[in-house]
Design an enzyme around this catalytic site. Structure first.
Site, short mmCIF file in Angstrom:
data_model
loop_
_atom_site.label_atom_id
_atom_site.label_comp_id
_atom_site.label_asym_id
_atom_site.label_seq_id
_atom_site.Cartn_x
_atom_site.Cartn_y
_atom_site.Cartn_z
N ALA A 15 0.88 -26.12 -7.12
CA ALA A 15 -0.01 -27.10 -7.76
C ALA A 15 -0.32 -28.27 -6.81
O ALA A 15 -1.44 -28.40 -6.29
CB ALA A 15 0.60 -27.60 -9.06
N ALA A 16 0.69 -29.11 -6.54
CA ALA A 16 0.45 -30.30 -5.71
C ALA A 16 0.00 -29.91 -4.30
O ALA A 16 -0.88 -30.56 -3.71
CB ALA A 16 1.72 -31.16 -5.64
N GLU A 37 4.42 -21.29 1.85
CA GLU A 37 4.88 -20.96 0.49
C GLU A 37 5.87 -19.81 0.56
O GLU A 37 5.58 -18.76 1.11
CB GLU A 37 3.68 -20.62 -0.40
CG GLU A 37 4.01 -19.98 -1.75
CD GLU A 37 4.97 -20.78 -2.61
OE1 GLU A 37 4.75 -21.98 -2.83
OE2 GLU A 37 5.98 -20.20 -3.07
N SER A 43 -1.11 -20.96 -5.74
CA SER A 43 -2.16 -21.61 -6.51
C SER A 43 -2.46 -20.85 -7.81
O SER A 43 -3.61 -20.73 -8.21
CB SER A 43 -3.44 -21.72 -5.68
OG SER A 43 -4.33 -22.62 -6.28
N ALA A 45 -1.90 -20.32 -12.03
CA ALA A 45 -1.76 -21.24 -13.16
C ALA A 45 -0.42 -20.99 -13.85
O ALA A 45 -0.34 -20.27 -14.84
CB ALA A 45 -2.92 -21.03 -14.13
N CYS A 47 1.28 -22.83 -15.70
CA CYS A 47 1.31 -23.31 -17.09
C CYS A 47 0.74 -22.26 -18.04
O CYS A 47 0.94 -22.35 -19.25
CB CYS A 47 0.50 -24.60 -17.24
SG CYS A 47 0.98 -25.85 -16.05
N ASP A 296 6.51 -32.06 -8.79
CA ASP A 296 7.81 -32.12 -9.49
C ASP A 296 8.96 -32.61 -8.62
O ASP A 296 10.02 -32.95 -9.13
CB ASP A 296 8.18 -30.71 -10.00
CG ASP A 296 7.33 -30.27 -11.17
OD1 ASP A 296 6.45 -31.04 -11.61
OD2 ASP A 296 7.55 -29.14 -11.66
N ASN A 318 -1.10 -32.32 -9.95
CA ASN A 318 -2.49 -32.23 -9.47
C ASN A 318 -3.05 -33.59 -9.10
O ASN A 318 -3.75 -33.73 -8.09
CB ASN A 318 -3.36 -31.54 -10.52
CG ASN A 318 -3.24 -30.03 -10.41
OD1 ASN A 318 -3.79 -29.42 -9.50
ND2 ASN A 318 -2.47 -29.43 -11.29
N TYR A 439 -17.60 -40.93 -34.59
CA TYR A 439 -17.35 -40.45 -35.96
C TYR A 439 -18.49 -39.59 -36.47
O TYR A 439 -19.66 -39.99 -36.42
CB TYR A 439 -17.14 -41.62 -36.93
CG TYR A 439 -17.28 -41.18 -38.37
CD1 TYR A 439 -16.46 -40.18 -38.89
CD2 TYR A 439 -18.26 -41.73 -39.20
CE1 TYR A 439 -16.60 -39.73 -40.20
CE2 TYR A 439 -18.41 -41.29 -40.51
CZ TYR A 439 -17.57 -40.28 -41.01
OH TYR A 439 -17.73 -39.84 -42.29
C1 FAD Z 1 6.24 -21.76 -18.10
C2 FAD Z 1 5.74 -23.10 -17.66
C3 FAD Z 1 4.76 -23.73 -18.43
C4 FAD Z 1 4.29 -24.97 -18.04
N1 FAD Z 1 3.33 -25.59 -18.80
C5 FAD Z 1 2.85 -26.78 -18.43
C6 FAD Z 1 1.80 -27.40 -19.16
O1 FAD Z 1 1.31 -26.85 -20.16
N2 FAD Z 1 1.35 -28.61 -18.75
C7 FAD Z 1 1.84 -29.23 -17.63
O2 FAD Z 1 1.37 -30.32 -17.28
N3 FAD Z 1 2.85 -28.66 -16.91
C8 FAD Z 1 3.35 -27.46 -17.28
N4 FAD Z 1 4.34 -26.86 -16.54
C9 FAD Z 1 4.89 -27.57 -15.37
C10 FAD Z 1 4.05 -27.31 -14.14
O3 FAD Z 1 3.91 -25.95 -13.93
C11 FAD Z 1 4.71 -27.96 -12.95
O4 FAD Z 1 4.85 -29.32 -13.22
C12 FAD Z 1 3.88 -27.79 -11.69
O5 FAD Z 1 3.76 -26.45 -11.34
C13 FAD Z 1 4.54 -28.54 -10.53
O6 FAD Z 1 3.79 -28.32 -9.40
P1 FAD Z 1 4.42 -28.52 -7.95
O7 FAD Z 1 3.34 -28.16 -7.00
O8 FAD Z 1 5.04 -29.85 -7.86
O9 FAD Z 1 5.62 -27.50 -7.86
P2 FAD Z 1 5.76 -25.94 -8.16
O10 FAD Z 1 4.70 -25.46 -9.05
O11 FAD Z 1 7.17 -25.75 -8.56
O12 FAD Z 1 5.52 -25.29 -6.74
C14 FAD Z 1 6.40 -25.52 -5.68
C15 FAD Z 1 6.34 -24.35 -4.75
O13 FAD Z 1 7.01 -24.71 -3.57
C16 FAD Z 1 7.65 -23.56 -3.05
N5 FAD Z 1 8.72 -24.01 -2.17
C17 FAD Z 1 9.76 -24.81 -2.49
N6 FAD Z 1 10.53 -25.02 -1.42
C18 FAD Z 1 9.98 -24.34 -0.40
C19 FAD Z 1 10.33 -24.16 0.95
N7 FAD Z 1 11.39 -24.76 1.47
N8 FAD Z 1 9.53 -23.39 1.71
C20 FAD Z 1 8.43 -22.79 1.19
N9 FAD Z 1 8.07 -22.92 -0.09
C21 FAD Z 1 8.82 -23.69 -0.87
C22 FAD Z 1 8.15 -22.84 -4.27
O14 FAD Z 1 8.32 -21.47 -4.01
C23 FAD Z 1 7.04 -23.12 -5.28
O15 FAD Z 1 6.15 -22.03 -5.37
C24 FAD Z 1 4.82 -25.60 -16.89
C25 FAD Z 1 5.80 -24.97 -16.12
C26 FAD Z 1 6.25 -23.72 -16.51
C27 FAD Z 1 7.31 -23.04 -15.67
#
Ligand code: FAD
Length: 568
Positions: A15-16, A37, A43, A45, A47, A296, A318, A439
């Protein structure tokens, strides 16, 4: 540094990370951008995974495609965006002095050092491990990454699994309750704390959700800790053992929370916060100015308390990505903080929260005043009007809105978004009713429920209305207190639905002034009606007639979430 030629390495591709890359590419066509990655997919979804498991999203591909149906894989990133992606590649170490990241391909073991001018950490979070015996049994899942959703779906597709236990009543646990029920399983949801969505809802809002899930055939066990999982002789999970009972299980999902994935950062000597998140400044820059972090893995600041908060959400990740890209280009954009807003769908129930719960507000040193408002989301005369329970919380002293929670089949999420906006701009209970909200009967009531709730809070703060929450009344009942529980609805309404308790006395509001002698001035009186508008009027009438101890029940009978109601 020559901006145009900057080398940017981004670690994390869900995501980020991709959001940073995409925005940066739009701002700077010449930057060399590389995403690292560990997983195969990027990339996607995440969620949407519960809706893939439920079958609402019919194929996995939908979660990895662009709206135009093109899969967002390494080729797409390279060809369409000009972004190099090294997937199945782990970032092992960061050498801050030489500005390089050492990466290793997880299948071939091949290593390389990637130079960077700027590094972005988007390493996300990790599921909290359940430290009990049996978590390694077959058919015990977590739902964190794509592989988890795919393997869970595969197991469910065999059609032999009938009973599911979900361990953890947070956002993912609640979403998966619906998903697994839709797949035809009998679901039991186990939460260690006294109520569901403990970080999101106050108990009296959560109890609506629990009651609703039970009405959908879900077994809900709150206040129970899982002590172990037991399996059969083939190593398949067979039951989940809690502190109170044993629950048969063909499949179990562990969803007990997320913790930040910050080891790479801490090993590189970057500053880490108390809950293990990477510390960043307002520009999402870590303690090393050449390294940014978002999503996160970082610590956020709560907009209301100014204190650190861990609320791992895709929405925030995001936003972080865009802010980081802007700052990489020297645009100096601040990320101001979050309200920990979260919304979740459970079958036909919409649940949400923004800002602080009443408990969190009190812990943060505010003096919260609250109102629990059951209401129709649109006028009752328009087809498909549905109920929403809205809890609104404000600070007595500053009158600022501190938080809101909704639960119910009605359109509550729209109210959460309105209130999140209002809180972000520092609105008070006096500002909210004046906002020019739209409304028309298909969409809202003439005075929206959010505005109505703010007016109730104003009455309370100004000493015009005195209330007890249903929880407080329940506690009085449980203590066996002697009080008059004054139902001021009509006899017809009483016949249809009533609280079965010897303390309940029916005197319709229209007759109250003529029947005052039936009420003792020595007893506490708790008037209520359907939603407690008439309850409030009864309170003003009674206090005007010299009754000293009168507090109406917030939200009326509609907000009474406990047993003891008989309904025709
Ligand atoms: C089932 C589920 C439902 C969700 N529903 C919602 C929702 O409805 N609304 C909402 O706002 N949020 C929701 N979330 C939370 C949301 O998915 C996360 O907050 C979001 O994905 C965080 O994005 P991120 O990019 O910070 O980290 P992540 O999505 O965790 O991605 C981090 C990535 O970094 C990679 N990585 C880590 N360390 C390394 C390394 N050393 N080398 C290479 N790669 C590495 C990992 O493999 C991972 O793929 C949900 C989460 C889940 C699991």
């Amino acid at each position: 540094m020559e901006r145009k030629k900057m080398k940017v390495v981004i670690i994390g591709g869900v995501a980020a990370g991709p959001k940073t890359a995409a925005r940066l590419r739009r701002l700077n066509p010449d930057a060399e951008i590389t995403i690292i990655e560990r997983g195969k997919l990027l990339s996607y979804a995440g969620c949407g995974m519960p809706y893939f498991v439920s079958g609402d999203v019919p194929e996995w591909k939908k979660l990895t495609d662009t709206p135009a149906g093109v899969v967002r894989d390494t080729v797409f990133f390279q060809n369409v965006k000009g972004i190099r992606v090294l997937n199945r590649t782990l970032a092992e170490t960061i050498d801050r002095n030489n500005k390089t990241v050492t990466v290793v391909h997880v299948e071939t073991g091949e290593k390389q050092a990637l130079p960077y001018d700027k590094l972005v950490l988007a390493t996300g979070g990790m599921p909290v491990h359940l430290p009990v015996e049996g978590v390694g049994l077959n058919n015990v899942f977590r739902l964190w990454q794509a592989e988890d959703a795919l393997s869970m779906n595969k197991a469910l597709s065999m059609g032999t699994l009938k009973k599911a236990v979900i361990i953890g009543g947070g956002l993912i646990g609640v979403e998966m309750t619906e998903a697994l029920t839709k797949r035809g399983l009998q679901v039991t949801l186990v939460e260690m704390l006294p109520h569901l969505l403990p970080g999101l809802l106050d108990p009296e809002t959560a109890v609506f959700l629990t009651r609703y899930l039970r009405s959908q055939g879900v077994e809900v066990h709150c206040g129970e800790r899982v002590s172990c999982l037991k399996g059969d002789d083939r190593g398949n999970v067979e039951k989940v053992v809690t502190t109170r009972t044993e629950i048969p299980a063909d499949i179990a999902l562990v969803s007990i929370g997320v913790r930040p994935n910050s080891k790479l950062a801490s090993d590189a000597g970057l500053q880490i916060g108390k809950s293990g998140n990477i510390l960043v400044n307002d520009y999402l820059q870590t303690s090393d100015p050449a390294i940014y972090a978002g999503g996160d893995c970082v610590q956020n600041i709560h907009l209301l308390t100014g204190k650190p908060v861990f609320a791992p959400m895709g929405s925030t990740a995001n936003k972080h990505g865009r802010v980081i890209a802007n700052n990489l280009m020297g645009m100096e954009e601040k990320f101001k903080g979050i309200l920990a807003t979260a919304v979740v769908k459970a079958f036909d129930y919409n649940v949400g929260k923004t800002g602080l719960t009443e408990t969190q507000a009190r812990e943060a040193g505010f003096d919260p005043v609250t109102c629990l408002m059951p209401s129709s989301d649109i006028p009752h005369f328009y087809p498909h009007a549905r109920q929403v329970f809205l809890k609104l919380i404000a600070d007595r002293k500053t009158r600022k809105i501190l938080g809101a929670q909704v639960a119910g089949p009605g359109e509550g999420v729209k109210r959460i978004d309105v209130l999140a906006t209002a809180i972000t701009f520092g609105a008070t209970v006096d500002d909210l009713p004046g906002i020019d909200l739209g409304y028309a009967p298909p969409y809202a009531t003439a005075i929206d429920i959010a505005a109505h709730a703010a007016n109730v809070l104003r009455n309370k703060i100004e000493g015009l209305a005195f209330t007890l929450t249903p929880m407080e009344v329940k506690a009085m009942v449980d203590r066996g207190e002697d009080f008059i529980w004054l139902d001021v609805r009509s006899p017809d309404e009483f016949k249809q639905k009533r609280i079965e308790d010897q303390r309940v006395k029916l005197i319709p509001l229209g007759m109250l002034s003529r029947r005052l002698e039936e009420l003792s001035k020595d007893k506490k009186i708790v008037p209520f009606c359907k939603i407690s508008l008439r309850g409030y009027e009864a309170q003003t009438l009674l206090t005007g007639a010299g009754f000293k101890d009168v507090q109406f029940m917030d939200g009326g009978i509609e907000a009474w979430p406990y047993e003891g109601i008989s309904e025709k």
